[in-house]
Design a protein around this motif. Structure first.
Motif, PDB file in Angstrom:
ATOM      1  N   ALA A   1      46.453  33.720  38.078  1.00  8.83           N
ATOM      2  CA  ALA A   1      45.660  33.155  39.232  1.00  8.83           C
ATOM      3  C   ALA A   1      45.909  31.867  39.440  1.00  8.83           C
ATOM      4  N   GLY A   2      46.277  31.323  40.702  1.00  5.06           N
ATOM      5  CA  GLY A   2      46.796  29.949  40.955  1.00  5.06           C
ATOM      6  C   GLY A   2      45.972  29.326  42.019  1.00  5.06           C
ATOM      7  N   MET A   3      45.786  28.014  41.897  1.00  2.00           N
ATOM      8  CA  MET A   3      45.206  27.284  42.911  1.00  2.00           C
ATOM      9  C   MET A   3      46.155  25.980  43.178  1.00  2.00           C
ATOM     10  N   THR A   4      45.894  25.673  44.533  1.00  2.00           N
ATOM     11  CA  THR A   4      47.074  24.607  45.067  1.00  2.00           C
ATOM     12  C   THR A   4      46.589  23.800  45.980  1.00  2.00           C
ATOM     13  N   GLY A   5      47.079  22.435  46.075  1.00  2.00           N
ATOM     14  CA  GLY A   5      46.727  21.838  47.170  1.00  2.00           C
ATOM     15  C   GLY A   5      47.747  21.957  48.163  1.00  2.00           C
ATOM     16  N   ALA A   6      48.794  22.763  48.308  1.00  2.00           N
ATOM     17  CA  ALA A   6      49.681  23.007  49.172  1.00  2.00           C
ATOM     18  C   ALA A   6      49.554  24.606  49.493  1.00  2.00           C
ATOM     19  N   VAL A   7      50.481  25.440  49.348  1.00  2.00           N
ATOM     20  CA  VAL A   7      50.535  26.765  49.565  1.00  2.00           C
ATOM     21  C   VAL A   7      51.365  27.474  48.572  1.00  2.00           C
ATOM     22  N   PHE A   8      50.930  28.514  47.935  1.00  2.00           N
ATOM     23  CA  PHE A   8      52.045  29.495  47.054  1.00  2.00           C
ATOM     24  C   PHE A   8      52.625  30.338  48.006  1.00  2.00           C
ATOM     25  N   THR A   9      53.953  30.431  47.607  1.00  2.00           N
ATOM     26  CA  THR A   9      55.000  30.953  48.481  1.00  2.00           C
ATOM     27  C   THR A   9      55.494  32.463  48.321  1.00  2.00           C
ATOM     28  N   ALA A  10      55.572  32.490  46.705  1.00  2.00           N
ATOM     29  CA  ALA A  10      55.904  34.018  45.995  1.00  2.00           C
ATOM     30  C   ALA A  10      55.587  33.892  44.583  1.00  2.00           C
ATOM     31  N   PRO A  11      55.468  35.141  44.118  1.00  2.00           N
ATOM     32  CA  PRO A  11      55.319  35.178  42.712  1.00  2.00           C
ATOM     33  C   PRO A  11      56.341  34.910  41.972  1.00  2.00           C
ATOM     34  N   GLY A  12      55.891  34.677  40.647  1.00  2.00           N
ATOM     35  CA  GLY A  12      57.165  34.461  39.733  1.00  2.00           C
ATOM     36  C   GLY A  12      57.892  35.759  39.265  1.00  2.00           C
ATOM     37  N   ALA A  13      59.008  35.495  38.470  1.00  2.00           N
ATOM     38  CA  ALA A  13      59.879  36.378  37.972  1.00  2.00           C
ATOM     39  C   ALA A  13      59.077  37.677  37.377  1.00  2.00           C
ATOM     40  N   GLY A  14      59.309  38.875  37.596  1.00  2.00           N
ATOM     41  CA  GLY A  14      58.741  39.751  37.074  1.00  2.00           C
ATOM     42  C   GLY A  14      57.279  39.963  37.272  1.00  2.00           C
ATOM     43  N   PHE A  15      56.662  39.222  38.389  1.00  2.00           N
ATOM     44  CA  PHE A  15      55.302  39.537  38.774  1.00  2.00           C
ATOM     45  C   PHE A  15      55.268  39.856  39.906  1.00  2.00           C
ATOM     46  N   THR A  16      54.038  40.892  40.262  1.00  2.00           N
ATOM     47  CA  THR A  16      53.905  41.152  41.805  1.00  2.00           C
ATOM     48  C   THR A  16      52.881  40.489  42.273  1.00  2.00           C
ATOM     49  N   SER A  17      52.965  39.975  43.619  1.00  2.00           N
ATOM     50  CA  SER A  17      51.951  39.342  44.328  1.00  2.00           C
ATOM     51  C   SER A  17      51.167  40.073  44.869  1.00  2.00           C
ATOM     52  N   ARG A  18      49.434  39.848  44.451  1.00  2.00           N
ATOM     53  CA  ARG A  18      48.350  40.956  45.070  1.00  2.00           C
ATOM     54  C   ARG A  18      47.777  40.338  46.093  1.00  2.00           C
ATOM     55  N   VAL A  19      47.691  38.915  46.391  1.00  2.00           N
ATOM     56  CA  VAL A  19      47.210  38.360  47.426  1.00  2.00           C
ATOM     57  C   VAL A  19      47.444  36.845  47.360  1.00  2.00           C
ATOM     58  N   ILE A  20      47.895  36.127  48.555  1.00  2.00           N
ATOM     59  CA  ILE A  20      48.015  34.842  48.768  1.00  2.00           C
ATOM     60  C   ILE A  20      47.089  34.543  49.880  1.00  2.00           C
ATOM     61  N   THR A  21      45.788  33.823  49.524  1.00  2.00           N
ATOM     62  CA  THR A  21      44.878  33.810  50.378  1.00  2.00           C
ATOM     63  C   THR A  21      44.885  33.025  51.673  1.00  2.00           C
ATOM     64  N   VAL A  22      44.240  33.380  52.809  1.00  2.00           N
ATOM     65  CA  VAL A  22      44.338  32.399  54.031  1.00  2.00           C
ATOM     66  C   VAL A  22      43.199  31.967  54.037  1.00  2.00           C
ATOM     67  N   PRO A  23      42.830  30.700  54.625  1.00  2.00           N
ATOM     68  CA  PRO A  23      44.318  29.700  54.888  1.00  2.00           C
ATOM     69  C   PRO A  23      44.283  29.117  53.610  1.00  2.00           C
ATOM     70  N   ASP A  24      43.897  29.276  52.300  1.00  2.00           N
ATOM     71  CA  ASP A  24      44.296  28.189  51.299  1.00  2.00           C
ATOM     72  C   ASP A  24      45.207  28.200  50.958  1.00  2.00           C
ATOM     73  N   GLY A  25      46.076  29.604  50.826  1.00  2.00           N
ATOM     74  CA  GLY A  25      47.215  29.669  50.017  1.00  2.00           C
ATOM     75  C   GLY A  25      47.178  29.730  48.337  1.00  2.00           C
ATOM     76  N   ASP A  26      46.097  30.254  48.068  1.00  2.00           N
ATOM     77  CA  ASP A  26      46.050  30.395  46.685  1.00  2.00           C
ATOM     78  C   ASP A  26      46.341  31.899  46.277  1.00  2.00           C
ATOM     79  N   LEU A  27      46.654  32.107  45.111  1.00  2.00           N
ATOM     80  CA  LEU A  27      47.298  33.355  44.435  1.00  2.00           C
ATOM     81  C   LEU A  27      46.961  34.304  43.506  1.00  2.00           C
ATOM     82  N   VAL A  28      47.048  35.375  43.594  1.00  2.00           N
ATOM     83  CA  VAL A  28      46.868  36.629  42.479  1.00  2.00           C
ATOM     84  C   VAL A  28      48.024  37.155  42.204  1.00  2.00           C
ATOM     85  N   GLU A  29      48.864  37.288  41.181  1.00  2.00           N
ATOM     86  CA  GLU A  29      49.997  37.957  40.863  1.00  2.00           C
ATOM     87  C   GLU A  29      49.693  38.763  39.314  1.00  2.00           C
ATOM     88  N   ASP A  30      50.586  39.847  39.220  1.00  2.00           N
ATOM     89  CA  ASP A  30      50.385  40.408  38.066  1.00  2.00           C
ATOM     90  C   ASP A  30      51.650  41.294  37.549  1.00  2.00           C
TER      91      ASP A  30
END
Length: 357
Positions: A298-327
């Motif tokens: 799970a990630g927080m950012t002052g910007a926007v997450f754009t994609a999951p890392g290698a080997g991970f699947t994005s489950r959500v990038i929140t709107v409008p904050d642009g925070d992430l869950v991947e697994d």
């Protein structure tokens, strides 16, 4: 002569006229060494004789030894791998017959077998018999009984809440029905470093525990909580509520549900990291204790997450904050690290490992 399988009849063959002449003393024992000397030249004056040895081998009626040491070398929810020690035979072992529940599955020259396409949480019995090139078959080995593992960690659903003004309680509701026995994993982030979490509660009465304690960096804060072996709940009726000690800024609450995790004490290890710039966030490494663990990032950012890392699947990038869950599901025990791409700016990334059944 020891290379022969039986006593040998011996002849000299005359290639000039196609005749054979028996060599006195035949048959010769298949032991030690013997010197053969042609008697002289044949009809055309040359000495190009051909020595012919013929050994009549008795039929092999002895079966190979029974395979020993049959054991399991790997188990998953759909596959069982096994191996055994080589059998011995008077001539040579041609291969092995592998039986599952008394039914022949494969004949193989190897001393190992991978049985795939199996059902989860099911017991299977294996035996192995050895065969030689004369079709002599040994008795079957002692049985090996192995039970497949349960299904691996599987993502079920997610929801999120991103209030844009400071809030003390914040809730997120699951849209789908929740299944008894599953695990809820909750990422709680906010954009200040003074607010603290006082409680995490659930409409279905599930009890939440801390997986990764609050981590702070670059003005961001985040923690990961989980509830194992949850109660069933109808669609749209189950809300996870986080309460802070004071109104927290830009709370980003991400709630997820997973099946296939251990019903008690599933949390294994966690890692947290933060950074002030760059296009890639990294959680830092953790070490898993068992295979097939869920890696929840799970990630927080002052910007926007754009994609999951290698080997991970994005489950959500929140709107409008642009925070992430991947697994991801770890393919092996050992060290693991999560990464994710972002548009730049500050970030915080946490990685939690949860055991399968």
């Amino acid at each position: 002569m020891t290379k022969l399988a039986a006593p040998a009849q011996a002849w000299w063959y005359d290639p000039t006229n196609g005749t054979f002449a028996a060599i006195p003393g035949s048959p010769f024992a298949n032991a030690g060494t013997h010197t053969f000397t042609p008697s002289g030249s044949h009809g055309d004056g040359s000495a190009d004789w051909v020595l012919v040895l013929e050994a009549t081998v008795p039929p092999d009626t002895q079966a190979p030894s029974v395979p020993a040491g049959l054991s399991s070398t790997g188990v998953s929810s759909s596959e069982i791998d096994s191996s055994w020690a080589p059998s011995a035979d008077g001539s040579a072992v041609a291969g092995y017959q592998v039986f599952r529940n008394g039914v022949l599955q494969r004949t193989t020259p190897a001393t190992s077998f991978a049985d795939t396409g199996l059902s989860p949480l099911t017991s299977y019995s294996y035996t192995v018999a050895a065969a030689d090139y004369f079709d002599n078959l040994s008795a079957e080995s002692a049985p090996l009984v192995v039970t497949t593992a349960g299904p691996g960690p599987t993502f079920v659903q997610q929801s999120f809440a991103t209030p844009q003004s400071p809030q003390t309680p914040v809730g997120a509701t699951y849209a789908g029905a929740e299944t008894a026995g599953d695990t809820n994993i909750v990422a709680i982030g906010w954009n200040d470093t003074t607010s603290t979490i006082t409680s995490v509660t659930h409409g279905a009465g599930n009890t939440y525990q801390t997986a990764i304690a609050t981590f702070r960096g670059n003005g961001l804060s985040q923690a990961v909580y989980y509830a194992a072996n949850i109660h069933a709940a109808a669609a749209g009726t189950n809300t996870v509520t986080v309460t802070f000690n004071q109104p927290a800024a830009f709370v980003d609450l991400r709630v997820t549900e997973y099946s296939g995790l251990r019903p008690t004490s599933p949390f294994d290890a966690g890692a947290s990291n933060s950074g002030g710039s760059g296009g890639t966030a990294s959680s830092g490494a953790l070490t898993t204790a068992a295979p097939s663990e869920l890696l929840f990032a799970a990630g927080m950012t002052g910007a926007v997450f754009t994609a999951p890392g290698a080997g991970f699947t994005s489950r959500v990038i929140t709107v409008p904050d642009g925070d992430l869950v991947e697994d991801a599901v770890a393919t092996s025990t050992g060290s693991h690290n999560a990464t994710a791409s972002l548009s730049g700016g500050t970030w915080l990334l946490q990685l939690a490992a949860f055991r399968g059944p």
